[in-house]
Scaffold this active site. Structure first.
Site, PDB file in Angstrom:
ATOM      1  N   LYS A 286       0.883  10.781  13.862  1.00  0.00           N
ATOM      2  CA  LYS A 286       1.393  11.331  12.597  1.00  0.00           C
ATOM      3  C   LYS A 286       1.921  12.734  12.844  1.00  0.00           C
ATOM      4  O   LYS A 286       1.364  13.484  13.648  1.00  0.00           O
ATOM      5  CB  LYS A 286       0.299  11.366  11.534  1.00  0.00           C
ATOM      6  CG  LYS A 286       0.046   9.991  10.918  1.00  0.00           C
ATOM      7  CD  LYS A 286      -0.788  10.052   9.638  1.00  0.00           C
ATOM      8  CE  LYS A 286      -1.038   8.636   9.132  1.00  0.00           C
ATOM      9  NZ  LYS A 286      -1.804   8.549   7.882  1.00  0.00           N
TER      10      LYS A 286
ATOM     11  N   ASP B 268      -2.413  14.225   7.027  1.00  0.00           N
ATOM     12  CA  ASP B 268      -1.966  12.924   6.511  1.00  0.00           C
ATOM     13  C   ASP B 268      -0.753  13.100   5.591  1.00  0.00           C
ATOM     14  O   ASP B 268      -0.907  13.006   4.378  1.00  0.00           O
ATOM     15  CB  ASP B 268      -3.141  12.290   5.745  1.00  0.00           C
ATOM     16  CG  ASP B 268      -2.863  10.864   5.341  1.00  0.00           C
ATOM     17  OD1 ASP B 268      -1.897  10.282   5.856  1.00  0.00           O
ATOM     18  OD2 ASP B 268      -3.609  10.339   4.497  1.00  0.00           O
TER      19      ASP B 268
ATOM     20  N   GLU C 215       3.952   9.035  -0.829  1.00  0.00           N
ATOM     21  CA  GLU C 215       2.539   8.980  -1.191  1.00  0.00           C
ATOM     22  C   GLU C 215       2.043  10.298  -1.788  1.00  0.00           C
ATOM     23  O   GLU C 215       1.464  10.315  -2.866  1.00  0.00           O
ATOM     24  CB  GLU C 215       1.700   8.604   0.039  1.00  0.00           C
ATOM     25  CG  GLU C 215       0.214   8.634  -0.242  1.00  0.00           C
ATOM     26  CD  GLU C 215      -0.649   8.226   0.939  1.00  0.00           C
ATOM     27  OE1 GLU C 215      -0.100   7.868   2.002  1.00  0.00           O
ATOM     28  OE2 GLU C 215      -1.886   8.265   0.787  1.00  0.00           O
TER      29      GLU C 215
ATOM     30  N   GLU D  74       0.859  -1.187   0.000  1.00  0.00           N
ATOM     31  CA  GLU D  74       0.000   0.000   0.000  1.00  0.00           C
ATOM     32  C   GLU D  74       0.893   1.235   0.000  1.00  0.00           C
ATOM     33  O   GLU D  74       1.813   1.355   0.810  1.00  0.00           O
ATOM     34  CB  GLU D  74      -0.907  -0.012   1.248  1.00  0.00           C
ATOM     35  CG  GLU D  74      -1.847   1.176   1.272  1.00  0.00           C
ATOM     36  CD  GLU D  74      -3.130   0.921   2.077  1.00  0.00           C
ATOM     37  OE1 GLU D  74      -3.477  -0.253   2.307  1.00  0.00           O
ATOM     38  OE2 GLU D  74      -3.770   1.915   2.458  1.00  0.00           O
TER      39      GLU D  74
ATOM     40  N   ASN E  64      -3.489  -1.701   7.786  1.00  0.00           N
ATOM     41  CA  ASN E  64      -4.828  -2.150   7.390  1.00  0.00           C
ATOM     42  C   ASN E  64      -4.742  -3.669   7.284  1.00  0.00           C
ATOM     43  O   ASN E  64      -4.275  -4.200   6.277  1.00  0.00           O
ATOM     44  CB  ASN E  64      -5.221  -1.570   6.031  1.00  0.00           C
ATOM     45  CG  ASN E  64      -5.292  -0.049   6.082  1.00  0.00           C
ATOM     46  OD1 ASN E  64      -5.888   0.523   6.989  1.00  0.00           O
ATOM     47  ND2 ASN E  64      -4.672   0.603   5.124  1.00  0.00           N
TER      48      ASN E  64
ATOM     49  N   GLU F 174     -10.440   4.747   9.389  1.00  0.00           N
ATOM     50  CA  GLU F 174     -10.661   4.423   7.978  1.00  0.00           C
ATOM     51  C   GLU F 174     -11.231   3.007   7.800  1.00  0.00           C
ATOM     52  O   GLU F 174     -10.763   2.219   6.994  1.00  0.00           O
ATOM     53  CB  GLU F 174      -9.358   4.596   7.182  1.00  0.00           C
ATOM     54  CG  GLU F 174      -8.843   6.023   7.267  1.00  0.00           C
ATOM     55  CD  GLU F 174      -7.632   6.323   6.399  1.00  0.00           C
ATOM     56  OE1 GLU F 174      -6.806   5.421   6.202  1.00  0.00           O
ATOM     57  OE2 GLU F 174      -7.508   7.473   5.940  1.00  0.00           O
TER      58      GLU F 174
ATOM     59  N   ARG G 149      -1.927   3.668  17.077  1.00  0.00           N
ATOM     60  CA  ARG G 149      -1.905   4.859  16.217  1.00  0.00           C
ATOM     61  C   ARG G 149      -3.011   5.861  16.572  1.00  0.00           C
ATOM     62  O   ARG G 149      -4.126   5.484  16.947  1.00  0.00           O
ATOM     63  CB  ARG G 149      -2.045   4.450  14.748  1.00  0.00           C
ATOM     64  CG  ARG G 149      -0.857   3.644  14.282  1.00  0.00           C
ATOM     65  CD  ARG G 149      -1.024   3.206  12.856  1.00  0.00           C
ATOM     66  NE  ARG G 149      -0.563   4.152  11.886  1.00  0.00           N
ATOM     67  CZ  ARG G 149      -1.243   4.502  10.797  1.00  0.00           C
ATOM     68  NH1 ARG G 149      -2.461   4.046  10.574  1.00  0.00           N
ATOM     69  NH2 ARG G 149      -0.725   5.329   9.922  1.00  0.00           N
TER      70      ARG G 149
HETATM   71  C1  GCU Z   1      -3.409   7.414   4.386  1.00  0.00           C
HETATM   72  C2  GCU Z   1      -3.132   6.479   3.246  1.00  0.00           C
HETATM   73  C3  GCU Z   1      -3.700   5.121   3.492  1.00  0.00           C
HETATM   74  C4  GCU Z   1      -3.249   4.604   4.852  1.00  0.00           C
HETATM   75  C5  GCU Z   1      -3.541   5.616   5.923  1.00  0.00           C
HETATM   76  C6  GCU Z   1      -2.948   5.269   7.284  1.00  0.00           C
HETATM   77  O1  GCU Z   1      -4.757   7.738   4.457  1.00  0.00           O
HETATM   78  O2  GCU Z   1      -3.671   7.025   2.060  1.00  0.00           O
HETATM   79  O3  GCU Z   1      -3.269   4.288   2.453  1.00  0.00           O
HETATM   80  O4  GCU Z   1      -3.873   3.411   5.144  1.00  0.00           O
HETATM   81  O5  GCU Z   1      -3.003   6.853   5.588  1.00  0.00           O
HETATM   82  O6  GCU Z   1      -2.000   5.926   7.671  1.00  0.00           O
HETATM   83  O7  GCU Z   1      -3.432   4.382   7.949  1.00  0.00           O
END
Ligand code: GCU
Length: 680
Positions: free
Chosen positions: A362, A367, A395, A161, A204, A288, A321
């Site tokens: 973070k 982000d 990213e 990812e 994820n 998310e 996190r």
């Molecule tokens: C961002 C990213 C995702 C990732 C997320 C995270 O949103 O685009 O791909 O999963 O950060 O830090 O968990």
């Protein structure tokens, strides 16, 4: 012609002229795995830089000429003459620290512990390659941060990812599949820059990856751990908070339900059978779409502490996190400000977490944007252990197609003063750990590597990985120092390396100029996050809006707007809330401004948007020319792969420039005051 073996990164085999006489015998007691590796690295390192392999003697011969490698505590057999015995007291080394002392005919490298010795050897070799070790040399060094972590966002199907350097080093087709030699080479690279923790799977935790913590896969995870262990690196596993339910088939994963907690305890015992020194779990919960304690009306402390109790008997930690926000926002709703989320969720729980929970925050409130303020949680959290999360993978910063040297971003972060009391910059907060205060315990970063032959896709993106390691070790190291070191270690001490160093240094300012203006964030193409799409996120659920109209742009985050500025210390809250004191590179993060707002250079905001976008493109064109000037100094493979990326970057920069400029001209009806082309 400079030969670069891209695979070797900053550990090139290149004959140098040493500023010191390196003896041909290494004296070292037989140690543990990591000490033995340090001895091996010393011998190979001297071979690759000086062309001979010192012989290793396990019997320390006092008074002799030689290289003495060992632990500080074991240096008692080493010769008296150089005072090496007093160095422990003199350096007051902390965990993983080392000292290096070179004198006539003798070199000492001693670690506080085994990884410390390995780090000392690698540092000695870099300094030797950089020509910085002269006849008499002394260095004591300890890492400022205890945790120097790499996060892999690798999936079981082999995809990574946000990865831009090929598939995963660890997985393929739904499970583990790795080349042991490649993993060893990777662990070696990481150890050479001081990394001591690696989380091996995506935060994820979806599909088959949920099965990583079952016997079928733990065996292979254990094999991976065995390789990393030899380099002083301990693994973490990302876990899915819903596992008791999704994997264990229990009716609930409620953290206060005894059956769910017991399920984790049993599972943890199983995991530690295969990886006895597992550092712990990394958890993305209620974020998310990932499950978390909110589903059961529990707090994040409830969730994290339940897991913490399960790993505690094994010496494990839970890295939890703070990337928690409402990702199904209605864009019409101006009362919700995503930037507020992490602070709002976690500040109230300061002190509620167990002592083996570490929050991973973070660096900014959004982000990993090109420019964001530092999260208000830093300096404000007083009673909870925490680390800062950075992103090495590009990213939002060009996908390793565009060159974007990230240590510039991190240097700004490290020097940002949270203004919460004395010594409150990020680098000072990191150092506070040493004084037993609750500071920042270290860093985590989403890594930029994959199966590509040069690890990072863009060869020059290796500098970002190298830079992360150096800054995580010592946040006071500057971006310029790192660029110089990395370029010289990779390309040698020559003019070409100096030119590459300059190209690196120009790259982040250029990227920032052609991207979303003045900290407004998120004007990227949705999902991929490469290239411009100015309104791509305007009417979506993700909470990242710039709300450009015909007269103004940005979100008012002052007390008269969303109140986000009030999450900072009073000094910074005041600084950010007033456009005249707010740093201009962040002015559109904090304020909604009219396009005719006068910036410090006397030009309007609109004209500044145009100017920076014209300049950003021109800077990329200049970097491309700079690169072309190296054609005859570099091997064609390296030269051409970077060249093709610069050519793609120029196309991207042109798109950004023209789409942004046209967008604002259409909104305002006002053109460039210097008459440059803005398309209709
Ligand atoms: C961002 C990213 C995702 C990732 C997320 C995270 O949103 O685009 O791909 O999963 O950060 O830090 O968990």
């Amino acid at each position: 012609m400079i030969m670069l073996k891209e695979y070797d990164c900053w550990l090139q085999k290149r004959k140098i002229t040493a500023g010191i006489n390196v003896p041909d015998t290494v004296f070292a007691h037989k140690g543990g795995e990591v000490s033995d590796r340090a001895v091996k690295e010393f011998v190979c390192g001297i071979d690759r830089l000086l062309g001979f392999k010192p012989k290793v003697s396990r019997k320390i011969a006092a008074g002799k000429s030689g290289v003495f490698l060992g632990l500080v505590s074991g240096m008692k057999d080493a010769p008296e003459c150089c005072g090496a015995k007093n160095w422990d007291a003199k350096c007051s080394l902390s965990e993983n620290g080392f000292f290096i002392k070179a004198a006539e005919k003798q070199i000492f490298i001693a670690g506080k512990d085994e990884p410390g010795l390995l780090y000392g050897v690698f540092r000695f070799l870099s300094l030797l390659a950089l020509g910085l070790i002269k006849n008499v040399f002394e260095l004591c060094d300890s890492p400022v941060s205890a945790l120097r972590m790499i996060n892999h966002w690798d999936n079981f199907d082999g995809a990574v990812e946000r990865g831009y350097a090929g598939n995963s080093l660890f997985y393929k087709n739904g499970g583990f599949d790795f080349d042991r030699q490649r993993i060893e080479d990777y662990a070696r690279l990481l150890a050479s820059i001081g990394i001591n923790r690696v989380s091996i799977n995506n935060v994820n935790v979806r599909a088959n990856a949920k099965l990583l913590i079952t016997e079928k896969y733990l065996k292979d995870a254990g094999k991976l751990a065995d390789i990393f262990r030899r380099f002083g690196i301990r693994l973490l596993i990302s876990v899915n908070f819903g596992a008791p339910w999704s994997l264990g088939k229990l009716p609930t994963a409620d953290p206060l339900d005894e059956k769910a907690a017991d399920w984790w305890k049993n599972r943890v015992a199983l995991i530690y059978k295969y990886i006895p020194d597992l550092a712990g779990f990394l958890v993305k919960a209620d974020s998310e779409g990932e499950p978390g304690p909110f589903q059961y009306n529990r707090t994040h402390a409830d969730g994290a502490n339940m897991l913490a109790k399960a790993v505690k008997p094994f010496g494990g930690i839970i890295v939890w996190r703070c990337f928690v926000y409402n990702c199904v926002q209605d864009w019409r709703d101006k009362n919700v400000d995503r930037a507020r989320a992490a602070y709002d969720h976690f500040i109230q729980q300061d002190g509620a977490f167990d002592d083996n929970v570490i929050l991973q925050i973070k660096h900014g409130p959004y982000d990993f944007q090109v420019r964001e303020p530092v999260s208000p949680l830093f300096g404000a959290l007083k009673k909870t252990r925490h680390v800062m999360e950075l992103q090495i993978t590009q990213e939002y910063t060009g996908h390793q197609i565009d060159l974007c040297y990230l240590p510039w971003v991190w240097e700004d972060i490290m020097r940002y003063d949270s203004a919460h009391g004395e010594k409150s910059s990020i680098m000072e907060l990191t150092a506070k750990r040493e004084e037993g205060l609750c500071g920042i315990e270290g860093f985590s970063a989403v890594v930029n590597v994959g199966l590509d032959g040069n690890w990072t896709g863009h060869t020059l993106a290796q500098a970002n990985l190298y830079g992360y390691g150096r800054m995580a070790w010592n946040p006071a190291v500057t971006a310029k120092e790192i660029a110089r070191e990395w370029s010289a270690l990779s390309f040698g001490l020559n003019e070409t390396a100096r030119k590459i160093e300059n190209i690196l240094l120009k790259s982040y300012p250029a990227y920032e100029k052609y991207n979303a203006p003045f900290g407004v964030c998120f004007m990227v193409t949705p999902n991929t996050h490469y290239g411009p799409n100015i309104e791509g996120y305007e009417f979506s659920r993700w909470g990242t809006y710039h709300r450009a109209s015909a007269d103004a742009i940005g979100i008012d985050r002052t007390p008269s707007g969303t109140g986000y500025t009030s999450q900072y210390s009073p000094k910074n809250a005041a600084l950010f809330a007033d456009p005249s004191t707010c740093p201009e590179n962040l002015i559109l993060f904090f304020h909604r401004l009219r396009y005719d707002y006068k910036m410090k250079n006397g030009q309007t905001l609109l004209q500044n948007i145009y100017d920076t976008h014209f300049e950003g493109y021109d800077d990329v064109a200049a970097m491309l020319e700079d690169w072309k000037s190296l054609e005859n100094s570099l091997e064609s493979e390296v030269y051409n792969s970077v060249l093709s990326r610069f050519e793609r970057q120029l196309v991207n920069a042109r798109e950004w420039r023209d789409q942004i400029n046209t967008y604002f001209r259409r909104k305002t009806g006002i053109g460039d005051n210097r008459g440059r082309v803005i398309y209709d």
